[in-house]
Design an enzyme around this catalytic site. Structure first.
Site, PDB file in Angstrom:
ATOM      1  N   ASP A 299       1.787 -42.815  40.340  1.00 34.94           N
ATOM      2  CA  ASP A 299       1.002 -43.082  41.545  1.00 34.94           C
ATOM      3  C   ASP A 299       1.199 -41.907  42.491  1.00 34.94           C
ATOM      4  O   ASP A 299       1.314 -40.775  42.045  1.00 34.94           O
ATOM      5  CB  ASP A 299       1.433 -44.425  42.170  1.00 34.94           C
ATOM      6  CG  ASP A 299       0.310 -45.110  42.924  1.00 34.94           C
ATOM      7  OD1 ASP A 299      -0.341 -44.426  43.746  1.00 34.94           O
ATOM      8  OD2 ASP A 299       0.071 -46.311  42.718  1.00 34.94           O
ATOM      9  N   HIS A 333      -1.339 -39.631  41.617  1.00 35.75           N
ATOM     10  CA  HIS A 333      -2.637 -39.874  42.260  1.00 35.75           C
ATOM     11  C   HIS A 333      -2.840 -38.937  43.440  1.00 35.75           C
ATOM     12  O   HIS A 333      -3.875 -38.311  43.584  1.00 35.75           O
ATOM     13  CB  HIS A 333      -2.721 -41.331  42.727  1.00 35.75           C
ATOM     14  CG  HIS A 333      -2.790 -42.306  41.589  1.00 35.75           C
ATOM     15  ND1 HIS A 333      -2.903 -43.656  41.772  1.00 35.75           N
ATOM     16  CD2 HIS A 333      -2.765 -42.119  40.247  1.00 35.75           C
ATOM     17  CE1 HIS A 333      -2.940 -44.270  40.601  1.00 35.75           C
ATOM     18  NE2 HIS A 333      -2.854 -43.356  39.663  1.00 35.75           N
TER      19      HIS A 333
END
Length: 518
Positions: A299, A333
């Site tokens: 993430d 991300h």
């Protein structure tokens, strides 16, 4: 241009190690290795801008030399060294060493050190107290117990005898909610050092913690959200140095309501498909130093937060004075993210000399209606950043579609709404010396609220070249954001915008597209 003269700074002093940062204009590492001398003898050859000298003696003065620059530094005092094996720890990778490890930590005197020697120590949650060091030596692995049904639960909120809410323990995505205790818990503590050349591995997987991303584990009063790997709550003067952190059940390192924090010379890793395994997420923290960290996670690499509006209405605790330097965000991300849970505000952030490779976004600010009037992102500075194969280099998204109501008309409508106590704001954002190669989706995609435009965007020396084979992708997550490929600069709903020394190569369509920019 010739590189600047190296400037050597001591950033972490520990009982048996010293960590330094070089500031000479290079990004993460130098083109050639440097020789570091200790007391006149060659001790280390490295090209890294952040490095550690280990194997030192406590409470000892050392002269560190790099080129023509010298620093004199003293290691910290260590009154006693405790070996968890003396308390019954096996370190065989099979036995449960939780009780022996906790006994050693609890017995450690002030200014003492618990030292894990080489071995595999299986453990459940451990709780660290003030004024100690926890050294995980080279070859030592602290391994999270894989069973999910016997991890203690931290209640979201603590109350006094009269039932008044006093503080929070458990926190999940900006709300005070019950969470399973982390593998390492630092709660209401000060002067704590966790360091060494070893590894802390949560051993999470899709057959355990990663199997339930949107629901708590357990039932009824015993239901709680996934644990962190490292949780720091209501603490100060905390240092994490040198270690590798792997396979966290959720966010890897989560400091909450804490100050004077140093995170340096770390490796933080998790599989690219692992859910919510952010690298380092300071939330409502002040005076945070992050340097020399290599991230490859599932993430965001670093996400600066300050809770949702429900927490801001109870106590206003912004995140302030964060310095991020000489880090390598290899996958994730977002490389550097602010938000979206920032209802108390994020102020005074400086990011410099960092390398981003393969992340979906580079510099990313995300918010939405409903975060609140105190959800302010201001005085944010990015300087001397290199990116390669990043989706979108710079993103501001004021329509981020998180939470159960994230796709409602209130959050996603592009028409202006009345400004009220739920309206966030963003401004005073500066980017300088940002150089990006093989960019895929957009150089910049900046989207403010029509009723509250981004106020102050200053970009100088921004160079972007695009990948000729890039497929279309989404610059960020909102219902109104289309997929794009090789888009230049798009700025919507902003004022006081300054663009200087731009160089965009290989873009499709317009180089600069402005919409409602004053």
């Amino acid at each position: 241009m010739e590189p600047d003269t190296p400037r050597l700074n001591l950033i972490a002093d520990l009982p048996t190690a010293l960590t330094f940062e070089i500031s000479d204009g290079s990004v993460y590492r130098a083109d050639t290795a440097r020789e570091v001398y200790v007391n006149g003898e060659l001790a280390l050859t490295t090209d890294l801008n952040v490095f550690t000298l280990g194997g030192l003696k406590p409470d000892t003065l050392y002269k560190i030399s790099l080129g023509h620059e010298d620093i004199v530094a003293r290691t910290l005092t260590c009154k006693a060294v405790l070996d968890p094996r003396a308390f019954g720890a096996k370190g065989d990778g099979v036995s449960d060493d939780t009780h022996a490890l906790q006994a050693a930590i609890s017995a450690c005197p002030c200014d003492g050190r618990v030292r894990l020697s080489a071995g595999d120590y299986v453990s459940g949650p451990l709780f660290i107290k003030s004024d100690i060091a926890f050294e995980i030596a080279k070859g030592a692995h602290l391994l999270g117990r894989r069973e999910t049904d016997n991890w203690p639960i931290l209640p979201g909120t603590l109350y006094d005898d009269d039932g008044h809410e006093k503080t929070w323990l458990g926190s999940w995505e900006g709300e005070a909610l019950a969470c399973h205790a982390a593998l390492i818990n630092i709660i209401a503590a000060r002067n704590v050092m966790i360091y060494g050349e070893g590894e802390i591995d949560g051993r999470a997987g899709f057959d355990t913690w990663w199997s339930r991303t949107k629901t708590p584990f357990g039932e009824g009063d015993h239901a709680a959200w996934r644990p962190r790997l490292i949780s720091i709550i209501d603490s100060e003067k905390i240092t994490l140095e040198g270690l590798t952190f792997a396979n966290s059940p959720s966010w890897t390192i989560h400091p909450l309501n804490s100050r004077w924090l140093t995170f340096t010379n770390l490796q933080i890793k998790a599989p690219s498909d692992s859910p919510n395994t952010d690298g380092l997420n300071p939330e409502s923290c002040t005076d945070v130093k992050i340097s020399g960290i290599h991230f490859t996670v599932g993430d965001d690499c670093i996400a600066l937060k300050s809770g949702k509006i429900s927490m801001a209405r109870k106590a206003l605790r912004p995140t302030r004075r964060v310095s991020i330097s000489n880090c390598w965000m290899q996958n994730g991300h977002g490389a550097i993210v602010i938000g979206s849970e920032m209802a108390c505000g994020v102020y005074d952030v400086k990011v410099q000399n960092c390398l981003f490779t393969g992340t979906d976004r580079g510099l990313r600010i995300k918010t939405r209606r409903g975060r609140g009037k105190d959800a302010v992102a201001s005085n944010i500075r990015f300087d001397n950043i290199r990116m390669k194969n990043v989706g979108t280099a710079f993103v501001i998204n004021s329509f981020y579609w998180c939470d159960p109501d994230g796709k409602t008309d209130y959050v996603g409508n592009r028409n202006p709404f009345p400004i009220d106590d739920r309206t966030p704001s963003i401004g005073d954002i500066t980017l300088t010396r940002i150089y990006c190669d093989q960019t895929r989706h957009a150089a910049a995609y900046l989207l403010g609220l029509p009723e509250q435009p981004i106020d102050g965007i200053h970009i100088d020396d921004f160079r972007v070249s695009f990948s000729e084979t890039a497929d279309a992708g989404f610059p960020d997550m909102a219902a109104s954001i289309p997929a794009v490929a090789r888009k230049g600069l798009y700025i919507c709903n902003a004022r006081n915008v300054s663009l200087n020394n731009l160089s965009l190569k290989g873009y499709l369509g317009q180089e600069i597209e402005l919409e409602n920019v004053l």
